[in-house]
Design a protein around this motif. Structure first.
Motif, PDB file in Angstrom:
ATOM      1  N   ASN A   2       0.815  -1.215   0.000  1.00 50.16           N
ATOM      2  CA  ASN A   2       0.000   0.000   0.000  1.00 50.16           C
ATOM      3  C   ASN A   2       0.846   1.260   0.000  1.00 50.16           C
ATOM      4  O   ASN A   2       0.515   2.257  -0.617  1.00 50.16           O
ATOM      5  N   LYS A   3       1.940   1.206   0.725  1.00 49.41           N
ATOM      6  CA  LYS A   3       2.792   2.373   0.860  1.00 49.41           C
ATOM      7  C   LYS A   3       3.427   2.752  -0.488  1.00 49.41           C
ATOM      8  O   LYS A   3       3.797   3.887  -0.711  1.00 49.41           O
ATOM      9  N   SER A   4       3.548   1.755  -1.368  1.00 50.67           N
ATOM     10  CA  SER A   4       4.211   2.034  -2.638  1.00 50.67           C
ATOM     11  C   SER A   4       3.380   2.958  -3.522  1.00 50.67           C
ATOM     12  O   SER A   4       3.896   3.540  -4.455  1.00 50.67           O
ATOM     13  N   PHE A   5       2.107   3.097  -3.226  1.00 42.48           N
ATOM     14  CA  PHE A   5       1.314   4.010  -4.052  1.00 42.48           C
ATOM     15  C   PHE A   5       0.532   5.032  -3.240  1.00 42.48           C
ATOM     16  O   PHE A   5      -0.271   5.780  -3.783  1.00 42.48           O
ATOM     17  N   ALA A   6       0.762   5.071  -1.937  1.00 46.17           N
ATOM     18  CA  ALA A   6       0.081   6.071  -1.115  1.00 46.17           C
ATOM     19  C   ALA A   6       0.572   7.463  -1.528  1.00 46.17           C
ATOM     20  O   ALA A   6       1.737   7.619  -1.873  1.00 46.17           O
ATOM     21  N   PRO A   7      -0.333   8.458  -1.507  1.00 45.78           N
ATOM     22  CA  PRO A   7       0.102   9.790  -1.915  1.00 45.78           C
ATOM     23  C   PRO A   7       1.101  10.368  -0.914  1.00 45.78           C
ATOM     24  O   PRO A   7       1.202   9.893   0.208  1.00 45.78           O
ATOM     25  N   GLY A   8       1.801  11.400  -1.363  1.00 40.04           N
ATOM     26  CA  GLY A   8       2.766  12.043  -0.470  1.00 40.04           C
ATOM     27  C   GLY A   8       4.181  11.667  -0.838  1.00 40.04           C
ATOM     28  O   GLY A   8       4.405  10.804  -1.683  1.00 40.04           O
ATOM     29  N   PRO A   9       5.150  12.324  -0.202  1.00 35.73           N
ATOM     30  CA  PRO A   9       6.549  12.081  -0.537  1.00 35.73           C
ATOM     31  C   PRO A   9       6.928  10.633  -0.230  1.00 35.73           C
ATOM     32  O   PRO A   9       6.481  10.069   0.755  1.00 35.73           O
ATOM     33  N   LYS A  10       7.734  10.060  -1.117  1.00 31.29           N
ATOM     34  CA  LYS A  10       8.143   8.666  -0.927  1.00 31.29           C
ATOM     35  C   LYS A  10       9.568   8.629  -0.377  1.00 31.29           C
ATOM     36  O   LYS A  10      10.360   9.518  -0.653  1.00 31.29           O
ATOM     37  N   ASP A  11       9.874   7.594   0.369  1.00 33.50           N
ATOM     38  CA  ASP A  11      11.245   7.484   0.849  1.00 33.50           C
ATOM     39  C   ASP A  11      12.047   6.509  -0.019  1.00 33.50           C
ATOM     40  O   ASP A  11      12.911   5.797   0.447  1.00 33.50           O
ATOM     41  N   PHE A  12      11.699   6.469  -1.311  1.00 36.12           N
ATOM     42  CA  PHE A  12      12.457   5.652  -2.259  1.00 36.12           C
ATOM     43  C   PHE A  12      12.288   6.279  -3.637  1.00 36.12           C
ATOM     44  O   PHE A  12      11.431   7.137  -3.831  1.00 36.12           O
ATOM     45  N   ASP A  13      13.141   5.858  -4.585  1.00 43.03           N
ATOM     46  CA  ASP A  13      13.020   6.415  -5.934  1.00 43.03           C
ATOM     47  C   ASP A  13      11.938   5.706  -6.735  1.00 43.03           C
ATOM     48  O   ASP A  13      11.202   6.314  -7.487  1.00 43.03           O
ATOM     49  N   PHE A  14      11.876   4.390  -6.563  1.00 43.59           N
ATOM     50  CA  PHE A  14      10.756   3.662  -7.175  1.00 43.59           C
ATOM     51  C   PHE A  14      10.507   2.377  -6.391  1.00 43.59           C
ATOM     52  O   PHE A  14      11.365   1.920  -5.641  1.00 43.59           O
ATOM     53  N   ALA A  15       9.304   1.833  -6.563  1.00 47.94           N
ATOM     54  CA  ALA A  15       8.969   0.565  -5.914  1.00 47.94           C
ATOM     55  C   ALA A  15       9.046  -0.538  -6.950  1.00 47.94           C
ATOM     56  O   ALA A  15       8.634  -0.357  -8.093  1.00 47.94           O
ATOM     57  N   MET A  16       9.613  -1.668  -6.537  1.00 49.94           N
ATOM     58  CA  MET A  16       9.716  -2.818  -7.429  1.00 49.94           C
ATOM     59  C   MET A  16       9.289  -4.050  -6.655  1.00 49.94           C
ATOM     60  O   MET A  16      10.017  -4.552  -5.812  1.00 49.94           O
ATOM     61  N   GLN A  17       8.062  -4.486  -6.839  1.00 46.93           N
ATOM     62  CA  GLN A  17       7.632  -5.723  -6.193  1.00 46.93           C
ATOM     63  C   GLN A  17       6.545  -6.399  -7.007  1.00 46.93           C
ATOM     64  O   GLN A  17       5.410  -6.509  -6.609  1.00 46.93           O
ATOM     65  N   GLN A  18       6.920  -6.809  -8.190  1.00 46.40           N
ATOM     66  CA  GLN A  18       5.997  -7.508  -9.096  1.00 46.40           C
ATOM     67  C   GLN A  18       4.683  -6.741  -9.224  1.00 46.40           C
ATOM     68  O   GLN A  18       3.607  -7.309  -9.060  1.00 46.40           O
ATOM     69  N   ILE A  19       4.809  -5.445  -9.483  1.00 42.60           N
ATOM     70  CA  ILE A  19       3.611  -4.608  -9.610  1.00 42.60           C
ATOM     71  C   ILE A  19       3.165  -4.610 -11.069  1.00 42.60           C
ATOM     72  O   ILE A  19       3.922  -4.224 -11.955  1.00 42.60           O
ATOM     73  N   SER A  20       1.949  -5.076 -11.305  1.00 44.91           N
ATOM     74  CA  SER A  20       1.442  -5.113 -12.670  1.00 44.91           C
ATOM     75  C   SER A  20       0.995  -3.729 -13.114  1.00 44.91           C
ATOM     76  O   SER A  20       0.414  -2.984 -12.338  1.00 44.91           O
ATOM     77  N   ILE A  21       1.282  -3.419 -14.369  1.00 39.90           N
ATOM     78  CA  ILE A  21       0.878  -2.128 -14.924  1.00 39.90           C
ATOM     79  C   ILE A  21      -0.594  -2.219 -15.308  1.00 39.90           C
ATOM     80  O   ILE A  21      -0.973  -3.029 -16.142  1.00 39.90           O
ATOM     81  N   LEU A  22      -1.428  -1.422 -14.642  1.00 42.94           N
ATOM     82  CA  LEU A  22      -2.857  -1.407 -14.949  1.00 42.94           C
ATOM     83  C   LEU A  22      -3.279   0.046 -15.164  1.00 42.94           C
ATOM     84  O   LEU A  22      -2.777   0.942 -14.485  1.00 42.94           O
TER      85      LEU A  22
END
Lengths: 301, 295
Positions: free
Chosen positions: A122-142
């Motif tokens: 959930n945190k990988s797409f929650a709004p607001g500043p992220k503490d990473f450059d990108f998330a990589m965890q088998q996220i499907s593009i939808l």
């Protein structure tokens, strides 16, 4: 005849003049054609200021990190704890970990400059500043997800598969219709669940779990007849049998992508890197190195 | 709580029962005059306008609005979640009936006098201590994942069964304490009087103590029922698709938190009338007991 020669000569001159003029234009202002030829490393260099931490590529991924996407052993002090079915992203082993280090290299980072943070799905797409450059965890593009994050180009083509334990009525089934009356489950947030709902349209409601682990627990307890996972995961001993693979949902090839904060300029750099790795076969090499799949598993019809 | 009154929409009237000598009270508290009403209205308006502006003008607001208040997503998610909310209603209603019965048994056991009943008292006390001490979600997880793993013959595998059992165990511990407080609030002279009339210990408990005790603790019982309603969402942890799980599935598929807001609205909609009802009950009880002699 003389006219011909004159015309040819004039055209050659013109072409030469043009050819000479083009390079200075390129070196001057960064025109569109110049950016197309930019390497991922140059691109990253240009957008240095947008990195979460200076000179570091910070990647967010789930914890625990599952095989075959993350392998290797955890070292002391790591946030991750490797086990029978889980690995550590720092290891460089497992498809996504290896891909991450190759990608980082292509973007101009050394292995030491890659930092991992554990993020919940959930945190990988929650709004607001992220503490990473990108998330990589088998996220499907939808399509709907693109409202919340910016996806890179797809780095892995994936489909879904059904796994079951000995004695399950799912074993031997070859058609989607044959799965209809079974009790199936899948981890939440994956397209596995969509595969059940849209392709099988089961009579019993599918169970959705927070984690692959919990779904497998119910599979073992006999509360589920089968669990749907992504195809490569199916081969890593989570259950006794790989029953079959699912066709693409809605006829479109499903892909995993990196999830960036909306409007991040780094997406462009990752795209350049991914395309370069696709073109020179590195993506395929990673796949054959880290994912042992049996492509002969039947596709449900 | 199975009585229909719980779900009956309770309107605002009656929230403040007429208090004799109300004029004096309003003078003391400084309420009532037109001027103070106006001050209240204006200060409320200013407060909420400033608070609203602070939120809407913040830099992250557009993103938050997109993620949490997307009308399109809401229109899609709300009916989907509402359709599954019936399952929560089933879970908390069945659990509440069981809780009321089991908790009463525990409370009575714990109030048994005499040295013979010491083991029962100890058991009842241990039960309430343990289940009030362990987080509800752990009890649900331990039962929901653990019991089916035993593969005992005759035990159901259904998530709903184990969830209801877990909620019943946890809430019975709380409710037993509420009952016990009620039982202990009945003056011992009442039992003495009942016994002197020839009632047995059991009869005096059944006909004298419990009727008064239960009536006294109805408001806290309702509060616990509201807590139970909210905790029915914890069943999502077992993978059972009730309202929260439906919301989470949509949220994770669409990368949008609006389904959570939709579910929160459903909860607010069903719990607020109940909390108002409890407030009204308490106020009524207070006026009855003190004959309106309070300030």
């Amino acid at each position: 005849m003389r006219k011909w020669i004159l015309t040819l000569a004039a055209m050659t001159l013109l072409a030469a003049a043009c050819a000479e003029e083009t390079p200075p234009a390129d070196n001057g202002s960064p025109s569109a054609s110049a950016e197309e030829n930019q390497t991922a490393a140059e691109c990253t260099d240009e957008y240095q200021a947008d990195l979460f931490a200076p000179d570091t590529l910070t990647i967010g991924t789930g914890n625990p990190a599952y095989e075959p996407w993350y392998g290797g052993k955890s070292e002391a002090g790591s946030d991750w704890k490797s086990g029978d079915f889980t690995g550590d992203p720092h290891s460089g082993e497992g498809y996504e970990s290896a891909f991450a280090y190759a990608l980082a290299e292509e973007m101009g980072f050394t292995g030491d400059q890659v930092d991992w943070v554990s993020v919940t799905f959930n945190k990988s797409f929650a709004p607001g500043p992220k503490d990473f450059d990108f998330a990589m965890q088998q996220i499907s593009i939808l399509p709907k997800r693109e409202k919340a994050v910016d996806f890179s180009a797809g780095y892995f083509d994936v489909n879904q598969a059904l796994i079951a334990n000995e004695g399950s009525p799912a074993i031997g089934v070859t058609t989607l219709a044959g799965l209809k009356d079974l009790k199936l489950g899948a981890p939440i947030g994956t397209t596995s669940l969509q595969a059940i709902e849209e392709l099988v349209q089961p009579t019993q409601e599918p169970s959705a779990y927070d984690d692959l682990d919990l779904a497998l627990k119910d599979l073992k307890n006999g509360q589920l007849d089968g669990v749907v996972v992504d195809f490569p995961t199916a081969f890593y001993g989570y259950a006794d049998v790989v029953v079959g693979q699912f066709p693409n949902i809605g006829g479109e090839q499903e892909q995993f992508g990196l999830a960036f904060e909306t409007d991040s300029s780094l997406v462009e750099c990752a795209d350049i890197a991914i395309e370069a790795m696709r073109d020179d076969g590195r993506l395929d090499d990673l796949k054959s190195q880290w994912l042992e799949v049996d492509t002969s598993v039947p596709v449900f019809s | 709580m199975s009585e229909p009154g719980v779900f009956a929409p309770m309107g605002a009237p009656g929230l403040d029962p007429p208090v004799p000598g109300g004029d004096r009270r309003s003078k003391i508290l400084g309420g009532g005059s037109a001027r103070t009403t106006w001050i209240a209205i204006v200060s409320t308006l200013i407060f909420f306008t400033v608070a609203g502006l602070l939120i809407v003008r913040s830099t992250g607001w557009p993103q938050v609005r997109q993620s949490f208040f997307d009308p399109e997503e809401f229109a899609y998610a709300f009916p989907e979640i509402l359709a599954k909310f019936g399952r929560n209603v089933f879970i908390f209603c069945v659990a509440e009936v069981l809780v009321l019965a089991l908790a009463l048994l525990i409370a009575v056991l714990r109030s048994l006098p005499g040295p013979v009943f010491a083991p029962l008292r100890i058991l009842a006390a241990a039960y309430t201590d343990i289940f009030r001490g362990v987080p509800t979600i752990l009890v649900i997880a331990l039962l929901g994942f653990g019991m089916p793993a035993l593969q005992l013959k005759g035990l159901p595998n259904s998530d709903v069964f184990w969830a209801i059992l877990a909620l019943t165990l946890v809430y019975s511990a709380y409710v037993a304490e509420v009952y016990r407080a009620g039982i202990e609030s009945i003056h011992p002279s009442q039992v003495a009087a009942a016994r002197s009339l020839g009632l047995t210990r059991g009869q005096s408990l059944r006909h004298v103590v419990l009727p008064q005790a239960i009536r006294r603790v109805i408001p806290p019982l309702l509060n616990d029922f509201i807590g139970l309603q909210k905790d029915s969402a914890l069943v999502a942890f077992l993978g059972y698709t009730e309202a929260l799980q439906r919301a989470r599935i949509i949220q994770a598929n669409d990368f949008n938190f609006t389904p959570y807001v939709a579910l929160a609205l459903i909860y607010v909609f069903i719990t607020i009338p109940q909390t108002r009802f409890v407030d009204w009950l308490i106020a009524r009880e207070r006026t009855k007991r003190h004959g309106g002699a309070e300030l």
